[in-house]
Design an enzyme around this catalytic site. Structure first.
Site, mmCIF file in Angstrom:
data_model
loop_
_atom_site.group_PDB
_atom_site.id
_atom_site.type_symbol
_atom_site.label_atom_id
_atom_site.label_comp_id
_atom_site.label_asym_id
_atom_site.label_seq_id
_atom_site.Cartn_x
_atom_site.Cartn_y
_atom_site.Cartn_z
ATOM 1 N N HIS A 189 -7.864 4.212 6.569
ATOM 2 C CA HIS A 189 -7.171 5.515 6.459
ATOM 3 C C HIS A 189 -8.166 6.650 6.233
ATOM 4 C CE1 HIS A 189 -3.177 3.574 4.860
ATOM 5 N NE2 HIS A 189 -3.132 3.721 6.171
ATOM 6 N N LEU A 218 0.568 7.285 1.341
ATOM 7 C CA LEU A 218 1.656 6.308 1.234
ATOM 8 C C LEU A 218 2.469 6.329 2.518
ATOM 9 C CD1 LEU A 218 2.924 7.141 -2.392
ATOM 10 C CD2 LEU A 218 1.207 5.450 -1.706
ATOM 11 N N ARG A 250 2.491 -5.542 3.051
ATOM 12 C CA ARG A 250 1.291 -6.143 2.420
ATOM 13 C C ARG A 250 1.382 -5.954 0.915
ATOM 14 N NH1 ARG A 250 -2.039 -2.354 5.821
ATOM 15 N NH2 ARG A 250 -2.097 -3.251 7.887
ATOM 16 N N ILE A 342 5.721 8.367 3.350
ATOM 17 C CA ILE A 342 6.399 8.347 2.054
ATOM 18 C C ILE A 342 5.887 9.491 1.172
ATOM 19 C CG2 ILE A 342 6.783 6.997 -0.052
ATOM 20 C CD1 ILE A 342 6.306 4.456 1.728
ATOM 21 N N GLY A 343 4.581 9.631 1.115
ATOM 22 C CA GLY A 343 3.967 10.669 0.271
ATOM 23 C C GLY A 343 4.422 12.070 0.652
ATOM 24 N N GLU A 344 4.657 12.281 1.937
ATOM 25 C CA GLU A 344 5.056 13.618 2.393
ATOM 26 C C GLU A 344 6.555 13.864 2.253
ATOM 27 O OE1 GLU A 344 3.722 13.971 6.502
ATOM 28 O OE2 GLU A 344 1.773 13.153 5.926
HETATM 29 P P1 AMP Z 1 4.076 6.169 8.049
HETATM 30 O O1 AMP Z 1 3.476 4.798 8.164
HETATM 31 O O2 AMP Z 1 3.148 7.190 7.477
HETATM 32 O O3 AMP Z 1 4.762 6.633 9.312
HETATM 33 O O4 AMP Z 1 5.267 6.053 6.948
HETATM 34 C C1 AMP Z 1 6.354 5.194 7.127
HETATM 35 C C2 AMP Z 1 7.113 5.087 5.824
HETATM 36 O O5 AMP Z 1 7.532 6.393 5.407
HETATM 37 C C3 AMP Z 1 8.381 4.227 5.917
HETATM 38 O O6 AMP Z 1 8.454 3.370 4.799
HETATM 39 C C4 AMP Z 1 9.486 5.260 5.858
HETATM 40 O O7 AMP Z 1 10.666 4.736 5.309
HETATM 41 C C5 AMP Z 1 8.868 6.303 4.935
HETATM 42 N N1 AMP Z 1 9.587 7.568 5.000
HETATM 43 C C6 AMP Z 1 9.713 8.425 6.027
HETATM 44 N N2 AMP Z 1 10.552 9.443 5.691
HETATM 45 C C7 AMP Z 1 10.968 9.209 4.420
HETATM 46 C C8 AMP Z 1 11.844 9.878 3.495
HETATM 47 N N3 AMP Z 1 12.465 10.996 3.816
HETATM 48 N N4 AMP Z 1 12.020 9.340 2.270
HETATM 49 C C9 AMP Z 1 11.392 8.191 1.931
HETATM 50 N N5 AMP Z 1 10.566 7.531 2.743
HETATM 51 C C10 AMP Z 1 10.347 8.007 3.973
#
Ligand code: AMP
Length: 415
Positions: A189, A218, A250, A342-344
């Site tokens: 990352h 995240l 993981r 998740i973080g965003e």
């Molecule tokens: P990424 O790998 O960065 O695309 O992130 C994927 C993760 O972000 C998954 O677990 C999604 O459920 C989570 N995610 C996306 N939008 C939200 C949201 N509004 N609230 C909580 N988790 C989210």
């Protein structure tokens, strides 16, 4: 310059076309012109393509391999149907930037792909047997279809972490294993941690040396990074992306003896155990339900599912643990930065991670936190907190495009 950014997985190809150049980088005025993803390469592929400002187009068609997928994509890019401004023929694609997962100790920065670089990426395959071969397929296909006249750059997930000191990257194993096999922490990352650290610096007007923060990515994969004087000082992923935080599938840190115990008790082979650690653990493993954070939060909220709550609690606790560890290692930091899907986008997860950290100066403003999702960026910390807390959406593709321009123009990387 129009840069085609490619991120190839074992059966997928994600792309963006970004117009950027040295002056546009300075003004933060890069333009995203198209994006999309081709999934399930090797069978009936699912294709989603979108030119900026237009509705996305979905299609399914058989695509044998990455070369066929890229060929399909290039035909679309120059088609009247896509109608991407400034791109009429393949000659309007000026360079290609590839995400490459593992650069080991060989590649400490982004660089133009030559035959020697390709051999180097091939040499790293044993460290990333799932990822580097897929990245290479994208490189071979782009060379073949666009010709060697179009420069291609490799941007490595590991290179930002090449500044880690020995004390961060060495495992406490017999030293000759590092000498013989280069077994060490590499971290991943890196493009994301580097991008958000740079964005933090832009927003706060700090110099590189003044940038002392903890970045927390995240997403489906999760990692934390201690950024000291602007460089990666330590990070939670290791030789492979398995170590560190709890992730979608993981488990992150665990006692390595579990492997031997499992082989013995369950009669599992090493490759079965590896699959379990990579694909069946983490949020999915604990909850027994899903690796998707949104669904887990819904299960916890709507059905008070005990194991969904447990998975979320363990997930957040692990992040807390890394924040504490990195603060101790760095002797304090100015900010915590959240990024990744998740973080965003998840105020409740950020809230849970930060709860009880007031003694470190980390206090979240509930209202600011609630309003920060869906691509918004900014501070969510309560006024007067000792440490700041930010949400900064990552943009790995943009950094890959920018690095590609810098490589093509032989300009120094300023971050
Ligand atoms: P990424 O790998 O960065 O695309 O992130 C994927 C993760 O972000 C998954 O677990 C999604 O459920 C989570 N995610 C996306 N939008 C939200 C949201 N509004 N609230 C909580 N988790 C989210």
């Amino acid at each position: 310059m129009n840069i085609l950014v490619l991120n190839c997985g074992s059966s997928s190809l994600k792309f963006q076309i970004i117009e950027t150049d040295l002056d546009l980088i300075d003004k933060n005025a890069d333009v995203q012109k198209a994006k999309g993803v081709i999934e399930r390469i090797g069978s009936q592929a699912l294709i989603t393509l979108q030119a900026a400002g237009k509705p996305s187009m979905k299609q399914a068609t058989p695509l044998r391999d990455h070369r066929a997928a890229l060929d399909y994509l290039l035909r679309w890019i120059v088609s009247p149907e896509a109608h991407i401004p400034g791109i009429e023929s393949l000659g309007d694609l000026h360079a290609v930037g590839h995400r490459v997962v593992h650069g080991a100790e060989k590649f400490t920065r982004s660089l133009i792909i030559t035959d020697e670089v390709i051999r180097g990426i091939e040499d790293c395959i044993e460290l990333a047997p799932l990822h580097n071969p897929a990245n290479l397929k994208g490189i071979y296909a782009a060379r073949e279809l666009l010709g060697v006249g179009v420069p291609q750059a490799a941007v490595f997930d590991t290179s930002f972490h090449s500044t880690m000191p020995e004390t961060s990257y060495l495992y406490a194993l017999p030293y000759q294993l590092y000498r013989r096999h280069k077994i060490r922490r590499y971290g991943f990352h890196g493009t994301s941690h580097r991008y958000v650290a740079f964005r933090y610096r832009q927003l706060t007007g700090k110099s590189k040396e003044e940038t002392n923060i903890i970045t927390i990515h995240l997403g489906n994969g999760c990692s934390a990074c201690a950024v000291k004087n602007g460089d990666s000082y330590n990070t939670s992923m290791g030789l492979t992306p398995l170590e560190g935080l709890v992730m979608g599938t993981r488990g992150g840190d665990m006692d390595p003896s579990i492997l031997e115990f499992l082989a013995h008790k369950e009669g599992m082979s090493l490759s079965e155990i590896d699959t379990m650690l990579n694909k069946q653990s983490g949020l999915l493993g604990i909850s027994g339900l899903t690796n998707d954070m949104r669904d887990l939060l819904a299960e916890e909220h709507e059905h008070q599912d005990r194991r969904a709550k447990l998975a979320l609690d363990i997930f957040c606790l692990r992040v807390k643990k890394y924040i504490g560890a990195y603060l101790a290692e760095m002797g304090g930091a100015d900010a915590v930065v959240f990024t990744g899907g998740i973080g965003e986008n998840s105020p409740p997860i950020r809230q849970r991670v930060c709860s009880g950290l007031g003694f470190l100066g980390i206090n979240i403003d509930e209202q600011l936190n609630k309003e920060m999702y869906g691509g918004k960026e900014g501070e969510i910390g309560a006024k007067g907190s000792g440490m700041k807390t930010f949400v900064l959406p990552t943009n790995e593709e943009l950094l890959i495009a920018r690095d590609t321009v810098r490589c093509v123009k032989n300009a120094p990387r300023r971050w």
